[in-house]
Structure formats: structure tokens, C-alpha cells
Design a protein around this motif. Sequence first.
Motif, short mmCIF file in Angstrom:
data_model
loop_
_atom_site.label_atom_id
_atom_site.label_comp_id
_atom_site.label_asym_id
_atom_site.label_seq_id
_atom_site.Cartn_x
_atom_site.Cartn_y
_atom_site.Cartn_z
N ASP A 12 23.43 -14.51 -6.84
CA ASP A 12 22.44 -13.40 -6.51
C ASP A 12 23.21 -11.92 -6.59
O ASP A 12 22.78 -11.00 -6.16
N GLY A 17 17.00 -6.51 -4.11
CA GLY A 17 16.37 -7.14 -3.23
C GLY A 17 17.34 -7.56 -2.18
O GLY A 17 16.75 -8.28 -1.17
N ALA A 18 18.55 -7.67 -2.46
CA ALA A 18 19.43 -8.17 -1.36
C ALA A 18 20.03 -6.72 -0.93
O ALA A 18 20.04 -5.69 -1.27
N ALA A 136 18.33 -13.33 6.88
CA ALA A 136 17.87 -12.48 5.90
C ALA A 136 18.93 -11.48 5.78
O ALA A 136 19.49 -11.01 6.23
N LYS A 138 18.64 -8.33 4.61
CA LYS A 138 18.55 -6.92 5.16
C LYS A 138 18.37 -6.82 6.70
O LYS A 138 18.16 -6.27 7.35
N PRO A 209 15.72 -18.25 5.44
CA PRO A 209 16.56 -17.15 5.21
C PRO A 209 15.96 -15.82 4.78
O PRO A 209 16.49 -14.78 4.54
N THR A 210 14.75 -15.84 4.86
CA THR A 210 13.83 -14.61 4.52
C THR A 210 13.11 -13.94 5.75
O THR A 210 12.38 -13.13 5.87
N ARG A 212 12.00 -12.42 9.18
CA ARG A 212 12.43 -11.04 9.83
C ARG A 212 11.81 -11.01 11.38
O ARG A 212 11.28 -11.83 11.59
N ASP A 215 8.39 -11.58 12.23
CA ASP A 215 7.87 -12.91 12.01
C ASP A 215 8.00 -13.46 13.25
O ASP A 215 7.43 -14.89 13.45
#
Length: 448
Positions: A12, A17-18, A136, A138, A209-210, A212, A215
Amino acid sequence: MSTATTLRNAPDALRRGACPSIAAPMRTGDGLLVRLRPVAPALSARDLIALADLARRHGNGLIEITARGNLQLRGLTEAGVPQLAEGLRKAGIVPQTGVAVEIPPLSGIDPSEIADAVPLAEALRATLAAAALPLAPKLAIVVDGGGVLALADMVADIRLDAVSTAGRVRWRLSIGGDRLTAKPVALLLPEEVVSGVMTLAAALAAQGPTARGRDLDAAALAATFAATPAPTLAGLTRRHPLGAHRIGDRTVLGIAPAYGQMRAERLAALAEGLSACGATAFRLAPHRTLLVCGLSDDTLISAQACADREGFWHREDAPGRTVSICAGAAGCASGAFDTRAAADTLASEAGALLDGSVAVHISGCPKGCAHPAAAALTLSGTAAGVGLVLNGRAGDTPAATLPAAGLTPAIGRLAALLRARRTEGETAKNLFDRIPPAELVSAYQGRS
């Protein structure tokens, strides 16, 4: 493992995006971008000069301060990234790693703060690093102890806001927003905070892992805490870090490179000049600002003159302070036009209208690197020209598009319309809200 090995092995790395870092730089139109925030709460003039030298030697010499108060070095090569890492090590500048835990820039030296956020932030970083949860990239945590430059307007996945109740400091735990909009979870004693944050971090990791903060189910989480219900907090009057601040018996000057961008040589000259004015330390701050500490009332004027000389803003009402721009065609292969020139034109033509109540974004391409969120007005470079986007993002479909050669007069027409329609004392936000979009489009296209 060396930085070079990490770059080769990380699938990655070198991608968008990261959150870009030395271990995983981001590919941009002008090479690789590295974002960093030093572990030390303050930098010396020597540190800034070292950073400037590293940016020149291993990148293209363009340095940015981001909206969240991080540093970005641009135009690096794959070979240059490990050399940058080694240069930082030799200079004694240690970048933070792991989950971003953000605190007010004057934490620990502001006598008006409710609590010093530094020890709690350090404990959280250490605990999160040891847990190694799949969070995540970020994800952001804010620990706001209050004070003159509190982070009330800083959006975070997890927030901790210090409150004083019955003579004791407690921390309000909330998720997915700023001080006013984040959803409350619990009111915790200091000794309960790390455990409380880890409960939320585990809940995020369980979702993948996405995930936030937005959520998470705040009400369901609140029911799991045997703690005092979290109160709803009133919004705080936000003070922009630009300008002179009286912090106890200290004078602190907030300065900012125009639109958050500076050449390495200007940063080095600034550090030398301000050091000669008595500056002893520099602290990174939100809103693309650098706080200068150690000045006296007698040296403040000379420090402001130094900032002017090197092209840095030092007034809270500086035109263009709410305009976000990317490197543009002058510094990025993806940029379709000169974003800096467009921003300067806008600030010159409509500076008085840019009062901080709306965001303006000038993006060289539809990726919108400088301001991923929606803005009241966005100018976005495309293959067909420069698109006008109203209340949207750089990648949204433009309401109108003009050749780049026609952008300067188009900005002039927009500014003239806004000046003519604005009533005395009216905010830019109210003005944009009430002017029909069709009128703005017509002005941009020159069809009025």
C-alpha cells in the motif's frame, strides 16, 4: 527493517487513500509526498533549518503546513525517502507514528487550559501502539484540554474534551465530530480515560480496518460504560491561531505561509530572522499555522516585519486564510492551472469577503488533495479547463467550465457580483446561501 525495505515490501506504499508517512509516502503529480508531525511539542530554529535543507536535498523544496498542523515535504523520489528518514534521525527530529492523537498546540504552557493534554496523549499513543489494532489509516483522536487555542472545531473519530465539574477535571468522551457535533458517550475520570478510548478503538477494529467514528453507535456504547452520562457541551468561540496572542506572561505570534505553502529557502530565512528577534521555539498549529514562542512585546513588531519579508501572514484577517490550494501546475504534473496565481487574484479581488465563514478550494485537478471536503466555491482543473463547483468537492461535476486563460477575468466577475450583492456586515456564508447558483455561473461565464 530499513525505510527502503519497507517501501519495497509494503503493497500500500506509494499510493493515495492512506495517510502518507515516511514508511508509506503518497504518489502525487510532483513525486512522492511525506507527511510528518514531530514527537517534540516544539521545534527550534535549528530544527526548521534542518527540515528546509532536507526538503531541498531530497525533494523539490516545497513544504506545506496542513489544515491539521502537520508538515508535508513534496517531490521526493523512492531513493530520497530513506535519505530523508536518515537526515531526520541525524537532526534529532523524530516523527510521530501510529494513530494520530492531536492536542492543542499550546498544551502544557497555556495557563488558561482546563487540563494539560500532553500526558494523556502520550499514554494513549503508547497504549494504542502496544495494542496494534487494525484501525483506519486516517483515524484521528483529539485530546482537547482547552485554552486559548483549543481544538473545538477539529473533527475527530474519537474526542476527549476536558471539563471542570465540582472542582475536578473530567474528560467527555465522544465520537464522530467536533466539540459541538460529536456524539457523547461518557464522562470519565482521568484514570478511566485510556481504558475508555481503548473500548472505542476495539469497537472500531471489530468493524474492520476502514471503520471510522461516525460508524459507531454512540447510544449503545454509552450503555456499556458505568460512568457519568456525558453532557452536551456548548460550542466555544473559535480563535484563529494567526496573529499575536497573550498566553499568561508570554507573547506568542501565529504566522502562516501563504495558503500553507512555502519554499524551503524562505523557511530557513524565516527561522534565522525570527531567532534574531528572540524566538526560542516554534509549534505547529491547525489552520496551516506556525506559532512563534519567546518573543517580547518589544520584539513583536520586528518579528512581524520578518514574517512579512519572507511572505508569511501574521494577521487573523489575512486575505486568503480560508482558501485551500494544492501545488497546481507550478509544482505538480497533475495540475491544470496555476492555483497560487488564482488564489492571489481571488484574495486581491474579494479578500474582504473571505471572512472565514465559508471554505474556498482551488484545486489543480479533480483529486482535491488540499481540501477533500465540500467547499462553498471550488475551482477545479480538468482536461477541458477550470470548472466551477458550488457547494461541492473538486471531483464533482462542474456547473461551468472555462479555459484556464479566462480564469483571471472570471474570478474578477465573481468578486464583482459578490461585492455588489453583499449587504453591510453580511457574512460570506449568508451571501453565498442567498445568491442563486445560476447568477454565480453566469458571472463566471461572463454572460451577465
